[in-house]
Design an enzyme around this catalytic site. Sequence first.
Site, PDB file in Angstrom:
ATOM      1  N   HIS A 348       0.806  -1.230   0.000  1.00  0.00           N
ATOM      2  CA  HIS A 348       0.000   0.000   0.000  1.00  0.00           C
ATOM      3  C   HIS A 348       0.830   1.267   0.000  1.00  0.00           C
ATOM      4  CE1 HIS A 348      -3.913  -1.947   0.926  1.00  0.00           C
ATOM      5  NE2 HIS A 348      -3.163  -2.817   1.575  1.00  0.00           N
ATOM      6  N   LYS A 527      -8.837  13.342   4.863  1.00  0.00           N
ATOM      7  CA  LYS A 527      -7.914  12.206   4.847  1.00  0.00           C
ATOM      8  C   LYS A 527      -6.915  12.421   5.971  1.00  0.00           C
ATOM      9  CE  LYS A 527      -7.007  13.411   0.490  1.00  0.00           C
ATOM     10  NZ  LYS A 527      -7.136  12.206  -0.294  1.00  0.00           N
ATOM     11  N   ARG A 528      -6.067  11.409   6.265  1.00  0.00           N
ATOM     12  CA  ARG A 528      -5.014  11.613   7.248  1.00  0.00           C
ATOM     13  C   ARG A 528      -4.150  12.806   6.812  1.00  0.00           C
ATOM     14  NH1 ARG A 528      -4.318   7.723  11.476  1.00  0.00           N
ATOM     15  NH2 ARG A 528      -2.421   8.886  11.897  1.00  0.00           N
ATOM     16  N   LYS A 533       0.245  14.337   1.173  1.00  0.00           N
ATOM     17  CA  LYS A 533      -1.148  14.592   0.768  1.00  0.00           C
ATOM     18  C   LYS A 533      -1.396  16.096   0.571  1.00  0.00           C
ATOM     19  CE  LYS A 533      -2.838  10.447   3.207  1.00  0.00           C
ATOM     20  NZ  LYS A 533      -3.497   9.583   2.208  1.00  0.00           N
ATOM     21  N   THR A 635      -8.938   6.028  -1.935  1.00  0.00           N
ATOM     22  CA  THR A 635     -10.261   5.421  -2.084  1.00  0.00           C
ATOM     23  C   THR A 635     -11.317   6.501  -1.841  1.00  0.00           C
ATOM     24  OG1 THR A 635      -9.978   4.694   0.199  1.00  0.00           O
ATOM     25  CG2 THR A 635      -9.715   3.025  -1.507  1.00  0.00           C
ATOM     26  N   LYS A 639     -14.994   7.577  -3.752  1.00  0.00           N
ATOM     27  CA  LYS A 639     -16.276   7.845  -3.081  1.00  0.00           C
ATOM     28  C   LYS A 639     -16.835   9.186  -3.520  1.00  0.00           C
ATOM     29  CE  LYS A 639     -14.420   5.224   0.753  1.00  0.00           C
ATOM     30  NZ  LYS A 639     -13.630   5.313   1.998  1.00  0.00           N
TER      31      LYS A 639
END
Length: 790
Positions: A348, A527-528, A533, A635, A639
């Site tokens: 991952h 998100k985290r 990110k 993911t 969504k």
Amino acid sequence: MTHADLRADMLRHLTYSFGKDPEHAHIRDWRMALSLAVRDRIVDPWFDATRKTYAGGHKRVYYLSMEFLIGRLLEDAIVNLGLLETARDAFADLGVDFTEVLENEPDAALGNGGLGRLAACFLDSLSTIGCPAYGYGIRYEHGLFRQSFVDGRQVEEPEDWLLQPHAWEFQRPEAAFEIGFGGSVDESGRRAVWRPDEMVVAAAYDTPIVGWQGRWANTLRLWSAKPVRAFDLESFNRGDYVGAAAPEALARTISRVLYPDDTTEQGKALRLKQEYFFTASSLRDVVRRYLSEHDDLRAMPEKVAIQLNDTHPAIAGPELVRLLHDEKGLPFEDAEQAARGCLSYTNHTLMPEALERWPEELMASLLPRHMQLIERIDQAHAKANPGRKVTAIEDGEVKMGELSFMMAHKVNGVSALHTGLMKETVFAELNRLHPDRIVNQTNGVTPRRWLLSSNPGLSRLIDDTIGNGWVDDLERLSELESHIEDNGFREAFAEAKASNKRELARFVRETEGVEIDPDAMFDIQIKRIHEYKRQHLNILETIAYWRAIQENPDRDWTPRVKIFAGKAAPGYVFAKKIIHLVNDVARMVNDDPVTSRFLKIVYLPNYNVSLAERLIPAADLSEQISTAGKEASGTGNMKFALNGALTIGTLDGANVEIRERVGAENFFLFGMTAPEVVARRTVANHAEKAIAESPELARAIGDIEDGVFTMDDPERYRDIAQNLRGADYFLVCSDFSSYYDKQREVDAAYRNRDEWNQKAALNTARSGWFSSDRTIRGYMNDIWMARSAL
Ligand code: F58
């Protein structure tokens, strides 16, 4: 089942299972009564599934994961059993608020983020498809910490979902294994014998996972650590009460808490213990079940597929070899081959710091026999591939990725881009040796939770337009395309979104006291928190936009609400600073009388599955802005698209595939590609150059440095600014202009609301491929060689 039947079942449970008089029942009592009434309906399909699996001699899939981010289970079960209206009516009769009942359930946060949530979506899909499967993990007493903000700073508090009885689990006192640690290996006899010097008991708790329409149910089996002896009576009798309780406390530590990350040094040994604890108990369970029906252990791969969710259960390789070789007497080579035939591994991440490595010394002291077997596996691999310099042990460390690769018959990445990069980077050499081993399985999400239950308005519209066949055949959403031309459909689609946005605005007002305009664009990044990110790219752009509005307040700006949510690992100082910065900027911007008509910022605390279910259906714009090459898949991105949000994103992870499917014209692409990122890093002073070329960026960084948002403490974000001007490893500055310009295109696009709605609807219609049902079928066909038993 009528609502009267359900009501009667609930009243029976309320009275006889909980000893409560309905007159005095609290919301929690109603929730427990409903849960048991619903659970009763799952038990029969659950038993049936087990019987069918035995009778049909089906291959079973075992999904080993340190994390299962399942969230709430009640609504999921109700929806899958088709009891939503029935339950609503039953509560209407009773005069109890059904929504309140559903929201009373604690959100089981047994995971950190995407990896754990993927495991939960997979459980739903495995049951929906009818693939005989077990999820195996740890029954953490405390899931992921609860997050709140004090003066804008993240504060962590323990999460305690298990303080109250858990409605869904069945304790299995008969399924318990003793798991050892430490000690020594006796090699004097014919076979090596490991004699651990510490033992704990792994006790099983089963949760049934029912699939769509209740056709099949699998089991999630979570292990809880218990002492071998409840307490030390001798110490107790001596009056040493603390000493008497020590064994229990020590044993329970193993399943006490979910690790929020692996950045902290402390507790490394405990983390390794957790990994071995759940892997070893799961494998013992698997072998026991196999031997109850078969005797040839060499043929195990015909009936058993074991998926390792990342390297956390990587000790499964040596442990299975140990069980088959040391304990069951297979020759080492046969044991290794049988183990490899069963095992496969999902990667991952490619981030070097997240690839697990354990010091040899630690491994040898906690798991001495495993360390020997790892050396043997490594040597066998070297012997089979002479002249190649690839090893599982290097510089005194065991590299769990390499070990997993060597012990797996298939290794997969989670998006096309990520799988390609795996082949080129971390596993380049191993891929050359085993060119058929790496395969891709692009992630997916369950449409039952992420559309049907979380977005009832849109689901109803889809049902009315194309029927409800999409729920377990998501690609049928493409049938919506022909309706998008129709004004009526587009208006109804827009109204479903608008209604979700009004509901979110109400929630934000009630929980945060911030007014947001449901007619503004809802731009969401959830998100985290991680530098790759790039939540800081988002907030820099927000600052720049705020300044632009200030300078020209009379222009016709496109109103936006920037919504953030996400937790930072407690030991990740930089990530926590980003949270603080967003909160500081939010305070300033929201109070600005000139700009607040056009721009609001909200950071919602304690992001979890339930909050995601609220936010995603209300999004107009989905922020997927990681540095290209760093986000394995994502993911959340799927969504959002499924729920009709447009994406602003880089060519990273599954964004690439989302854009291909929804169409480039319905996706806001910006930024460098993965190869461009690699090249850009070699440019001297890349950040400085980017800042010099963008006055907006220069001003935004200057504002942070000048203490515009931190009058009381102008130094607060000095290190963020320094990082941006200096190393800027994640290339925030180099991607800034492209991002800022693209956001202005987004502004313009949002002003043409009809065209926007059309693009949004196309995102929904073209996202069907991102169902986790498709992903699971991919694993079944390419990796597990497993079939549906339905
Ligand atoms: C995530 N990994 C990836 N790791 O970042 C994401 O791109 C991908 O979509 C998702 O897996 C599913 O494949 C992830 O969530 C963790 O949470 C680690 C757990 C163990 C501690 C370190 C973080």
